[in-house]
Design a protein around this motif. Structure first.
Motif, PDB file in Angstrom:
ATOM      1  N   ASN B  31      18.219-126.195 -15.496  1.00 54.21           N
ATOM      2  CA  ASN B  31      17.996-127.274 -14.526  1.00 54.21           C
ATOM      3  C   ASN B  31      17.222-126.807 -13.305  1.00 54.21           C
ATOM      4  O   ASN B  31      17.671-125.932 -12.581  1.00 54.21           O
ATOM      5  CB  ASN B  31      19.343-127.841 -14.063  1.00 54.21           C
ATOM      6  CG  ASN B  31      20.195-128.324 -15.223  1.00 54.21           C
ATOM      7  OD1 ASN B  31      19.693-128.601 -16.302  1.00 54.21           O
ATOM      8  ND2 ASN B  31      21.482-128.418 -14.997  1.00 54.21           N
ATOM      9  N   PHE B  33      14.805-128.348  -9.875  1.00 53.78           N
ATOM     10  CA  PHE B  33      14.631-129.542  -9.056  1.00 53.78           C
ATOM     11  C   PHE B  33      13.584-129.286  -7.968  1.00 53.78           C
ATOM     12  O   PHE B  33      13.480-128.177  -7.443  1.00 53.78           O
ATOM     13  CB  PHE B  33      15.957-129.907  -8.359  1.00 53.78           C
ATOM     14  CG  PHE B  33      17.062-130.314  -9.305  1.00 53.78           C
ATOM     15  CD1 PHE B  33      17.701-129.374 -10.087  1.00 53.78           C
ATOM     16  CD2 PHE B  33      17.449-131.632  -9.394  1.00 53.78           C
ATOM     17  CE1 PHE B  33      18.722-129.739 -10.960  1.00 53.78           C
ATOM     18  CE2 PHE B  33      18.467-132.011 -10.256  1.00 53.78           C
ATOM     19  CZ  PHE B  33      19.104-131.062 -11.038  1.00 53.78           C
ATOM     20  N   TYR B  35      12.656-130.946  -4.177  1.00 50.38           N
ATOM     21  CA  TYR B  35      13.012-131.828  -3.074  1.00 50.38           C
ATOM     22  C   TYR B  35      11.944-131.722  -1.991  1.00 50.38           C
ATOM     23  O   TYR B  35      11.280-130.717  -1.848  1.00 50.38           O
ATOM     24  CB  TYR B  35      14.331-131.401  -2.428  1.00 50.38           C
ATOM     25  CG  TYR B  35      15.560-131.570  -3.273  1.00 50.38           C
ATOM     26  CD1 TYR B  35      15.977-130.570  -4.144  1.00 50.38           C
ATOM     27  CD2 TYR B  35      16.349-132.717  -3.166  1.00 50.38           C
ATOM     28  CE1 TYR B  35      17.136-130.722  -4.902  1.00 50.38           C
ATOM     29  CE2 TYR B  35      17.508-132.868  -3.912  1.00 50.38           C
ATOM     30  CZ  TYR B  35      17.891-131.863  -4.779  1.00 50.38           C
ATOM     31  OH  TYR B  35      19.046-132.011  -5.517  1.00 50.38           O
ATOM     32  N   LEU B  45      15.067-136.146  -3.511  1.00 51.66           N
ATOM     33  CA  LEU B  45      14.719-135.603  -4.816  1.00 51.66           C
ATOM     34  C   LEU B  45      13.421-136.226  -5.328  1.00 51.66           C
ATOM     35  O   LEU B  45      13.298-137.447  -5.426  1.00 51.66           O
ATOM     36  CB  LEU B  45      15.858-135.862  -5.800  1.00 51.66           C
ATOM     37  CG  LEU B  45      15.678-135.340  -7.210  1.00 51.66           C
ATOM     38  CD1 LEU B  45      15.555-133.818  -7.229  1.00 51.66           C
ATOM     39  CD2 LEU B  45      16.857-135.783  -8.078  1.00 51.66           C
ATOM     40  N   PHE B  48      12.928-133.643 -11.375  1.00 48.67           N
ATOM     41  CA  PHE B  48      13.741-132.570 -11.901  1.00 48.67           C
ATOM     42  C   PHE B  48      13.483-132.400 -13.391  1.00 48.67           C
ATOM     43  O   PHE B  48      12.863-133.260 -14.035  1.00 48.67           O
ATOM     44  CB  PHE B  48      15.230-132.785 -11.603  1.00 48.67           C
ATOM     45  CG  PHE B  48      15.818-134.054 -12.151  1.00 48.67           C
ATOM     46  CD1 PHE B  48      15.629-135.261 -11.493  1.00 48.67           C
ATOM     47  CD2 PHE B  48      16.613-134.045 -13.288  1.00 48.67           C
ATOM     48  CE1 PHE B  48      16.197-136.437 -11.972  1.00 48.67           C
ATOM     49  CE2 PHE B  48      17.186-135.210 -13.774  1.00 48.67           C
ATOM     50  CZ  PHE B  48      16.970-136.411 -13.108  1.00 48.67           C
ATOM     51  N   TYR B  50      15.344-130.640 -17.075  1.00 49.48           N
ATOM     52  CA  TYR B  50      16.488-130.013 -17.713  1.00 49.48           C
ATOM     53  C   TYR B  50      16.073-129.012 -18.794  1.00 49.48           C
ATOM     54  O   TYR B  50      16.915-128.334 -19.367  1.00 49.48           O
ATOM     55  CB  TYR B  50      17.407-131.064 -18.349  1.00 49.48           C
ATOM     56  CG  TYR B  50      18.141-131.916 -17.355  1.00 49.48           C
ATOM     57  CD1 TYR B  50      18.440-133.237 -17.627  1.00 49.48           C
ATOM     58  CD2 TYR B  50      18.546-131.393 -16.125  1.00 49.48           C
ATOM     59  CE1 TYR B  50      19.129-134.020 -16.718  1.00 49.48           C
ATOM     60  CE2 TYR B  50      19.228-132.176 -15.214  1.00 49.48           C
ATOM     61  CZ  TYR B  50      19.520-133.483 -15.517  1.00 49.48           C
ATOM     62  OH  TYR B  50      20.192-134.263 -14.621  1.00 49.48           O
ATOM     63  N   ASP B  59      14.128-139.659  -6.801  1.00 51.85           N
ATOM     64  CA  ASP B  59      14.159-140.862  -5.968  1.00 51.85           C
ATOM     65  C   ASP B  59      12.790-141.228  -5.376  1.00 51.85           C
ATOM     66  O   ASP B  59      12.552-142.389  -5.068  1.00 51.85           O
ATOM     67  CB  ASP B  59      15.172-140.661  -4.831  1.00 51.85           C
ATOM     68  CG  ASP B  59      16.564-140.410  -5.378  1.00 51.85           C
ATOM     69  OD1 ASP B  59      17.258-139.510  -4.866  1.00 51.85           O
ATOM     70  OD2 ASP B  59      16.956-141.114  -6.334  1.00 51.85           O
ATOM     71  N   LEU B  90      11.224-127.969  -1.169  1.00 52.03           N
ATOM     72  CA  LEU B  90      12.229-127.013  -1.615  1.00 52.03           C
ATOM     73  C   LEU B  90      12.449-127.132  -3.117  1.00 52.03           C
ATOM     74  O   LEU B  90      12.665-128.223  -3.641  1.00 52.03           O
ATOM     75  CB  LEU B  90      13.563-127.270  -0.905  1.00 52.03           C
ATOM     76  CG  LEU B  90      13.603-126.909   0.576  1.00 52.03           C
ATOM     77  CD1 LEU B  90      14.735-127.635   1.275  1.00 52.03           C
ATOM     78  CD2 LEU B  90      13.743-125.418   0.762  1.00 52.03           C
ATOM     79  N   MET B  94      20.088-125.441 -10.479  1.00 48.02           N
ATOM     80  CA  MET B  94      21.463-125.904 -10.312  1.00 48.02           C
ATOM     81  C   MET B  94      22.295-125.598 -11.548  1.00 48.02           C
ATOM     82  O   MET B  94      21.887-125.886 -12.670  1.00 48.02           O
ATOM     83  CB  MET B  94      21.477-127.404 -10.046  1.00 48.02           C
ATOM     84  CG  MET B  94      20.931-127.743  -8.691  1.00 48.02           C
ATOM     85  SD  MET B  94      21.298-129.394  -8.185  1.00 48.02           S
ATOM     86  CE  MET B  94      20.158-129.542  -6.815  1.00 48.02           C
ATOM     87  N   ASP B  95      23.439-125.023 -11.274  1.00 45.77           N
ATOM     88  CA  ASP B  95      24.430-124.777 -12.309  1.00 45.77           C
ATOM     89  C   ASP B  95      25.778-125.070 -11.670  1.00 45.77           C
ATOM     90  O   ASP B  95      26.552-124.153 -11.381  1.00 45.77           O
ATOM     91  CB  ASP B  95      24.326-123.328 -12.789  1.00 45.77           C
ATOM     92  CG  ASP B  95      25.290-123.044 -13.923  1.00 45.77           C
ATOM     93  OD1 ASP B  95      25.546-121.863 -14.210  1.00 45.77           O
ATOM     94  OD2 ASP B  95      25.810-124.014 -14.516  1.00 45.77           O
ATOM     95  N   ALA B  98      23.768-125.307  -6.110  1.00 47.15           N
ATOM     96  CA  ALA B  98      22.317-125.198  -5.988  1.00 47.15           C
ATOM     97  C   ALA B  98      21.910-123.864  -5.381  1.00 47.15           C
ATOM     98  O   ALA B  98      22.530-123.379  -4.439  1.00 47.15           O
ATOM     99  CB  ALA B  98      21.800-126.334  -5.108  1.00 47.15           C
TER     100      ALA B  98
END
Lengths: 111, 109
Positions: B31, B33, B35, B45, B48, B50, B59, B90, B94-95, B98
């Motif tokens: 994952n 991302f 931002y 956001l 992202f 996966y 968003d 940024l 994420m697991d 973050a």
């Protein structure tokens, strides 16, 4: 509508003072996290709270997760200039893989 | 320690330029991302991913695209930079928590 509301948004205090930052929501979160971001850097994870009512301590920082898992607070005792930064709360809702962030509280601790 | 590295700390680009922001991670996380962070608006956001070659809109995806050809690298592309894209960008992996890169402060003039 902001899912996680942080208050206050700004705080400027003198070294040695205590402070509390709040992170509130009308939604339930499976966990809440607190991050600190120094100017010009990315946020760094401070703590994760998972259980309603949980209290975690990290030196002079105390984190609490509300009983209903809708809110959290961060209390700093005897603040120091090195505590200056942006404090962000963030949480996962239910089974979502996306982390939701509050807008942050900008703290300045003056020597 | 997890390491997330963004290729530039500071960038200045001209309006209309195509801009690439690179993010590399060393922990084999699925994952990743992107931002942007603006005063008063917090972290928003953009996109992202996966998995390799997989992307999802966040968003505020308008004006941006992404590329994930290799698992460790996630690129954010501004197709035609505009002044309202001046921001702090940024990258994060994420697991259940973050890990952020150091950020790229982009100024579009």
């Amino acid at each position: 509508t902001q899912l996680l509301e942080q208050s206050p948004q700004f705080l400027s205090i003198q070294e040695g003072e205590n402070l509390t930052v709040y992170c509130n929501s009308s939604s339930v979160f499976s966990s809440l996290q607190w991050y600190r971001q120094e100017p010009g850097e990315g946020p760094v994870l401070l703590v994760t709270v998972v259980t309603g009512g949980e209290v975690k301590k990290l030196k002079r920082l105390t984190f609490q997760f509300g009983d209903a898992r809708k809110d959290s607070s961060l209390h700093i005792t005897a603040a120091q200039p090195g505590d200056t930064g942006l404090y962000l709360c963030a949480g996962y809702q239910g089974g979502s893989e996306k982390l939701v962030f509050g807008k942050g509280m900008k703290l300045t601790v003056n020597p | 320690d997890v390491k997330v590295t963004q290729s530039s700390r500071y960038l200045v680009k001209r309006t209309g330029e195509k801009v690439f922001l690179e993010c590399v991670q060393d922990m084999d996380h699925e994952n990743m991302f992107w931002y942007r962070q603006d005063p008063g608006l917090g972290l928003r956001l953009i996109y992202f991913s996966y998995d390799v070659k997989m992307k999802e809109k966040g968003d505020i995806p308008e004006g941006y695209s992404v590329s994930r050809e290799k698992k460790e690298r996630f690129s954010l592309i501004l197709e035609s930079a505009s002044t309202n894209q001046t921001s702090m960008y940024l990258c994060a992996i994420m697991d259940r928590k973050a890990f952020f890169g150091q950020g790229t402060r982009l100024t579009v003039v």
